[in-house]
Design an enzyme around this catalytic site. Structure first.
Site, PDB file in Angstrom:
ATOM      1  N   ALA A  11      29.923 -32.329 -19.473  1.00  9.11           N
ATOM      2  CA  ALA A  11      29.718 -33.229 -20.701  1.00  9.11           C
ATOM      3  C   ALA A  11      30.144 -32.341 -22.076  1.00  9.11           C
ATOM      4  O   ALA A  11      29.913 -31.075 -21.809  1.00  9.11           O
ATOM      5  CB  ALA A  11      28.307 -33.437 -20.728  1.00  9.11           C
ATOM      6  N   HIS A  52      45.880 -38.306 -16.275  1.00  8.96           N
ATOM      7  CA  HIS A  52      44.383 -38.429 -16.279  1.00  8.96           C
ATOM      8  C   HIS A  52      43.848 -36.963 -16.892  1.00  8.96           C
ATOM      9  O   HIS A  52      42.861 -37.126 -17.128  1.00  8.96           O
ATOM     10  CB  HIS A  52      43.723 -38.579 -14.854  1.00  8.96           C
ATOM     11  CG  HIS A  52      43.730 -37.449 -14.045  1.00  8.96           C
ATOM     12  ND1 HIS A  52      44.648 -36.382 -13.656  1.00  8.96           N
ATOM     13  CD2 HIS A  52      42.723 -36.863 -13.684  1.00  8.96           C
ATOM     14  CE1 HIS A  52      44.321 -35.476 -13.112  1.00  8.96           C
ATOM     15  NE2 HIS A  52      43.175 -35.631 -12.752  1.00  8.96           N
ATOM     16  N   GLY A  53      44.763 -36.059 -17.215  1.00  5.57           N
ATOM     17  CA  GLY A  53      44.162 -34.698 -17.884  1.00  5.57           C
ATOM     18  C   GLY A  53      45.103 -33.960 -17.762  1.00  5.57           C
ATOM     19  O   GLY A  53      46.437 -34.208 -18.179  1.00  5.57           O
ATOM     20  N   LYS A  77      28.598 -27.277 -18.500  1.00  2.00           N
ATOM     21  CA  LYS A  77      29.473 -27.486 -17.221  1.00  2.00           C
ATOM     22  C   LYS A  77      28.568 -27.130 -16.050  1.00  2.00           C
ATOM     23  O   LYS A  77      27.645 -26.376 -16.266  1.00  2.00           O
ATOM     24  CB  LYS A  77      30.499 -26.384 -17.431  1.00  2.00           C
ATOM     25  CG  LYS A  77      31.874 -26.932 -18.029  1.00  2.00           C
ATOM     26  CD  LYS A  77      32.951 -26.023 -17.874  1.00  2.00           C
ATOM     27  CE  LYS A  77      33.666 -26.328 -16.400  1.00  2.00           C
ATOM     28  NZ  LYS A  77      34.281 -27.779 -16.465  1.00  2.00           N
TER      29      LYS A  77
END
EC number: 6.5.1.8
Length: 505
Positions: free
Chosen positions: A229, A428-429, A504
């Site tokens: 997050a 995606h990343g 994390k």
């Protein structure tokens, strides 16, 4: 007999500066061509990996990504081509960042769990706020701690949202509708989720009791690995109109990104399906180039069971991200002593990075119903597409691209060109450049944490030893990846976000 690197190159053609073709014959039995999207630095990495493999060096025991794209092109029922996105890297069966679509009308067409991945519906959700960087900086450490206290993180972390066996059954079937009913989500959250946060073909009975046992305690937890997050700040706006539609109107605006999936439950669903499919392959005499590409005919019992179980695991992941959204809203409202509503903590969008879905696409001028496998890739539908929310009809679907710890993230929008070239799919990343084991050997976790602190990023980590695996050095450069997609026209840049706090597992 393995070929030399120079022999392999005979099968590779550059289509344009961002795209290469893999010709039939690169691996045996290819039914369609392969393609992969790169820019210069990423191209170097791809070819380096192939060269190493020709010398006999592997990547974590997997085939090089180019070979994996080729092997997928040999699966029964594949249409158009097997596609590698710029963040592609070796994975189990399919490379991560490889997407492929299969013709539902072809009785031989298959579904392959390796084309979805073990973390089913691993995905990203972005929340906006009406706070500014100036509001958050003074309380940044406090806010990071509050998030860390609210959201259970780490490998074996257990959820705080009370849930019994009956709740789990309902959540698997209902997805975000369950969160809504239980008061953990806002009605408008659902509008801004891919699939509206609920895959209708989900059947909890197709999820084994072992998978449910793993999933029950983990709901609303972040998990370890690349899950996080992150509190982020708008760093750059490339498309004012699209940004405004997303409720982003200036640089310095604070957002929260949540990246997580279906935890142990999804992993078990995939494992169970692979076992069942090995048997189905023998029975139906399906041959594949790599046994990790275990698959079953879409119409077979095993194929249908997997799709129903996968959808249930997908719903679990949406409930999971909804639960974490609830906890994030609580954490913010505690620190700022006001309601999440007053902080305008709305969901901009929620996308899946690992999923297989039935979609309508044009192939060779004809509309076809396809089973689209997206593994480590994101749906990126264009403006006016019927499956995207009203709010984004004019901008195209928002696409959320998480960077790596301490690097920027991006919001992109889908394009018509992506629809024709990649079945409405983009990256995606960042995509790994170093295997996890290699990252642990090469990097020291204290260095990684110090570097983040130097960048002014508050960090809370449940398992510091895992930090090296997720260090920016372990990954391709996310800006390269996003720019490649932008230049190739398969998605367009809208917003760039930089992290100021990371939580994390």
């Amino acid at each position: 007999m393995s070929r030399s690197y120079n022999d392999e190159l005979q099968y590779l053609d550059k289509i344009h500066k961002n795209c290469w073709r893999i010709k039939k014959g690169f691996v045996p039995n290819m039914l369609v061509e392969g393609v992969f999207y790169v820019n210069d630095p990423l191209e170097k990495l791809m070819f380096e990996e192939l060269r190493n493999a020709c010398r006999g060096g592997g990547f974590g025991g997997f085939l090089p990504a180019m070979k994996q794209i080729g092997n997928v092109a040999a699966l029964p029922g594949i249409v158009h081509r097997s596609i590698g996105l710029p963040d592609v890297h070796s994975g189990y069966g399919f490379a991560i960042g490889n997407m492929a679509a299969f013709d539902m009308e072809n009785p031989d067409a298959v579904v392959s769990p390796g084309g979805v991945g073990f973390d089913i519906n691993c995905g990203v959700r972005l929340l906006r706020t009406n706070l500014d960087e100036g509001d958050v900086q003074p309380v940044k450490e406090q806010l990071a701690q509050s998030l860390f206290d609210h959201i259970p993180v780490g490998v074996g972390s257990k959820g705080v949202i009370p849930m019994g066996a009956k709740d789990l059954e309902e959540a698997l079937e209902m997805g975000v509708d369950w969160s809504l009913r239980e008061g953990y989500a806002w009605a408008e959250d659902k509008e801004h989720c891919e699939e509206y946060g609920r895959m209708l073909q989900a059947d909890p009975n197709k999820v084994s009791s072992k998978a449910k046992k793993r999933g029950l305690p983990q709901l609303g937890t972040l998990g370890a690995g690349n899950h996080y997050a992150e509190i982020q700040v708008v760093d750059e706006i490339y498309n004012d109109y699209a940004a405004k539609k997303m409720g982003i109107d200036h640089k310095g605006q604070v957002c929260v990104m949540i990246h997580s999936g279906s935890r142990g439950l999804g992993h078990q669903v995939a494992t169970d399906a692979l076992v069942a499919m090995e048997k189905a392959m023998k029975r139906d005499r399906i041959t594949v180039n790599d046994r990790q590409l275990a698959c079953a005919r879409i119409t077979s019992e095993e194929g249908q069971d997997y799709l129903k179980g996968m959808a249930a695991a997908g719903n679990y992941a949406w409930v999971n991200r909804s639960s974490m959204t609830f906890l994030t809203r609580q954490a913010f409202s505690k620190v700022f002593s006001t309601t999440p509503d007053d902080l305008d903590m709305h969901v901009i969008y929620d996308v899946s990075h690992n999923i297989a879905k039935v979609e309508e696409h044009m192939v060779d001028g004809r509309q076809k119903t396809l089973l689209v496998h997206r593994k480590g890739s994101t749906r990126a539908f264009p403006p006016h597409h019927p499956l995207i929310p009203v709010d984004y009809q004019l901008t195209g679907q928002p696409v959320l691209i998480g960077g790596t710890m301490g690097t920027c993230s991006y919001v992109l929008t889908g394009t018509e060109q992506g629809m024709t070239e990649t079945f409405g799919t983009t990256c995606h990343g960042a995509g790994r450049a170093l295997s996890r084991a290699k990252s642990r050997r090469n990097l020291d976790f204290q260095d990684v944490l110090d570097k983040l602190a130097d960048m002014g990023i508050a960090i809370r980590v449940a398992s510091p030893k895992l930090v090296m695996e997720e260090a920016p050095e372990s990954y391709k450069n996310v800006t390269d990846v996003v720019n490649t997609c932008h230049d190739a026209g398969i998605s367009k840049k809208a917003i760039k976000l930089r992290p100021i706090a990371v939580i994390k597992g």
